[in-house]
Design an enzyme around this catalytic site. Structure first.
Site, PDB file in Angstrom:
ATOM      1  N   GLY A   1       0.832  -1.207   0.000  1.00 57.51           N
ATOM      2  CA  GLY A   1       0.000   0.000   0.000  1.00 57.51           C
ATOM      3  C   GLY A   1       0.854   1.239   0.000  1.00 57.51           C
ATOM      4  O   GLY A   1       2.057   1.170  -0.260  1.00 57.51           O
ATOM      5  N   ASN A   2       0.270   2.377   0.272  1.00 58.27           N
ATOM      6  CA  ASN A   2       1.044   3.607   0.423  1.00 58.27           C
ATOM      7  C   ASN A   2       0.436   4.414   1.556  1.00 58.27           C
ATOM      8  O   ASN A   2      -0.627   4.063   2.075  1.00 58.27           O
ATOM      9  CB  ASN A   2       1.081   4.401  -0.888  1.00 58.27           C
ATOM     10  CG  ASN A   2      -0.307   4.801  -1.328  1.00 58.27           C
ATOM     11  OD1 ASN A   2      -0.992   5.543  -0.650  1.00 58.27           O
ATOM     12  ND2 ASN A   2      -0.752   4.274  -2.483  1.00 58.27           N
ATOM     13  N   SER A   3       1.115   5.502   1.944  1.00 59.44           N
ATOM     14  CA  SER A   3       0.695   6.186   3.168  1.00 59.44           C
ATOM     15  C   SER A   3      -0.262   7.349   2.918  1.00 59.44           C
ATOM     16  O   SER A   3      -0.359   8.259   3.734  1.00 59.44           O
ATOM     17  CB  SER A   3       1.923   6.650   3.938  1.00 59.44           C
ATOM     18  OG  SER A   3       2.744   7.380   3.058  1.00 59.44           O
ATOM     19  N   SER A   4      -0.998   7.309   1.812  1.00 56.48           N
ATOM     20  CA  SER A   4      -1.976   8.379   1.579  1.00 56.48           C
ATOM     21  C   SER A   4      -3.005   8.390   2.715  1.00 56.48           C
ATOM     22  O   SER A   4      -3.537   7.353   3.097  1.00 56.48           O
ATOM     23  CB  SER A   4      -2.682   8.139   0.242  1.00 56.48           C
ATOM     24  OG  SER A   4      -3.875   8.878   0.208  1.00 56.48           O
TER      25      SER A   4
ATOM     26  N   ALA B   1      -4.444   7.886  -4.331  1.00 51.64           N
ATOM     27  CA  ALA B   1      -3.086   7.416  -4.635  1.00 51.64           C
ATOM     28  C   ALA B   1      -3.198   5.915  -4.935  1.00 51.64           C
ATOM     29  O   ALA B   1      -3.074   5.084  -4.036  1.00 51.64           O
ATOM     30  CB  ALA B   1      -2.170   7.671  -3.454  1.00 51.64           C
TER      31      ALA B   1
END
Ligand code: CTP
Length: 400
Positions: free
Chosen positions: A208-211, A276
């Site tokens: 995942g990403n930290s959006s 994102a």
């Protein structure tokens, strides 16, 4: 502006309650229908009889039984109103509203209200300065409630300072402005995407990403506050938009977001894609949790679909499509290339080289690019203020 509008006026036990009959009278003069709801203790400050006379309706305080024997529930009332205003709002009732406590009819009506809600706190100087009060005001604002800030002036205690409720004429103006044609996107349908996507490796792990989803939520709220009907497609960011006028579809993966967006897009006038989205997803997610002893050395990835580019292909002539670009170098060149390749009307460029911009922060710094206009760079601002800049730019695209 208020002719025929149904306004619920909630009165709690503050001394400023004595001004509410005048406020109700002003609303009636404007042609509004007014239903007054009082907390039990508010009746010590202003009589239900006065408020019934000026509003031309019985004041509600307990569970009201109608002439046909049925009862008027708080849910019915919540659906009836075009707007609800709680004025004056004491620190006590405000704390209950912030906590979702519903131990009187007014508070149940607040919880069931589906309409915009305004609140006008009033209290003594020292109470107003207490950190709990500021935290509760923030919390109510985070629910999408409109804050009517008290004024500086003489208080009932004899002290001077901030805590006086705004005068009835000012409360009236706040409501009139809200219902005026000033709402920039009234009647428009808007889709907004927000947050990250999570691509499963196995049932418990993901890429995942930290959006945080904050930018997309701020945009969705700004559109809703300007009268739009908003469809928010939200990745797993751990927060919600909680705002009247926003319908949220929760998704997890890029594929789910793609499906939801493609279903909604044909119905809307414009889409702002702030999510994102992961560019890659594991090719073969494991059906069971991968054991440490059996961990693969390599996880094979396959590209996800570019949702924005897909919408660019579907776009009709009268639709607007706005994308984001997150870049670390050659920002303008890359952003313009994405604008063209994905068939966008505008792109919002975020440079990760700017401190205070990008993921997780409460601020952002953006540059807006359209097909016909050169880059317009804005200073570092709160995400709410950036959302307003984006809305104004979308408005000028719509007009021209
Ligand atoms: N986007 C999308 N679907 C993807 C990837 C991105 O819809 N699979 C959208 C994002 O919501 C954003 C825009 O595309 O509005 C740009 O995202 P960004 O990560 O900057 O660019 P990419 O197109 O992924 O290109 P690159 O990673 O090469 O910079």
């Amino acid at each position: 502006m208020l002719r025929g509008k149904k306004i619920i006026v909630g009165v709690t036990a503050g001394i400023a309650a004595y001004k509410i009959p005048l406020f109700v009278r002003l609303l009636k003069k404007e042609g509004a229908e007014v239903q007054v709801v009082m907390t039990p203790f508010a009746k010590e400050f202003v009589t239900p009889l006065s408020l019934s006379v000026v509003s031309e309706r019985p004041v509600l305080s307990g569970y009201y039984v109608k002439e046909d024997g049925s009862w008027l529930s708080h849910v019915e009332l919540g659906l009836w109103g075009d707007a609800m205003i709680v004025a004056p709002l004491t620190a006590n009732s405000m704390a209950k509203m912030a906590a979702g406590i519903a131990d009187n009819f007014l508070l149940t009506a607040v919880l069931s209200a589906r309409c915009p809600l305004f609140f006008a706190p009033t209290m003594d100087l020292d109470m107003f300065q207490h950190p709990t009060v500021s935290a509760n005001i923030k919390k109510l604002q985070s629910f999408g409630y409109h804050y009517i800030e008290p004024e500086d002036g003489e208080l009932a205690s004899g002290l001077r300072g901030k805590g006086r409720m705004k005068e009835p004429e000012v409360l009236l103006k706040v409501l009139k402005d809200y219902f005026s044609a000033k709402q920039l996107f009234k009647g428009k349908k808007v889709m907004v995407s927000a947050g990250p996507t999570h691509e499963p490796i196995d049932p418990v792990r993901f890429i995942g990403n930290s959006s945080s989803g904050k930018m997309g939520i701020a945009i969705a709220r700004a559109f809703a506050a300007e009268g739009a009907e908003v469809q928010l497609v939200m990745g797993p960011a751990g927060q919600d938009a909680l705002f009247p006028g926003i319908h949220t579809t929760h998704v997890r993966t890029a594929a789910e977001m793609d499906k939801a967006c493609k279903e909604i897009f044909p119905e809307v006038d414009m889409a702002v894609m702030a999510a994102a989205v992961a560019d890659f997803t594991p090719e073969h997610p494991a059906g069971e949790k991968i054991k440490k002893s059996a961990a693969p050395e390599v996880i094979h990835l396959k590209p996800t679909r570019d949702i924005l580019a897909g919408l660019g292909k579907m776009k009709r002539q009268n639709q607007l499509l706005i994308g984001f670009a997150l870049e670390t170098e050659n920002e303008l060149v890359h952003a313009r290339e994405k604008l063209e390749r994905k068939n966008l009307d505008m792109i919002v460029l975020n440079s990760l080289r700017d401190s205070g911009a990008g993921f997780g922060t409460d601020t952002n710094k953006v540059t807006l690019l359209t097909k016909s206009e050169g880059p317009k760079t804005f200073p570092l601002k709160s995400k709410e203020a950036v959302a307003m800049d984006i809305l104004m730019a979308v408005k000028s695209l719509m007009e021209g």
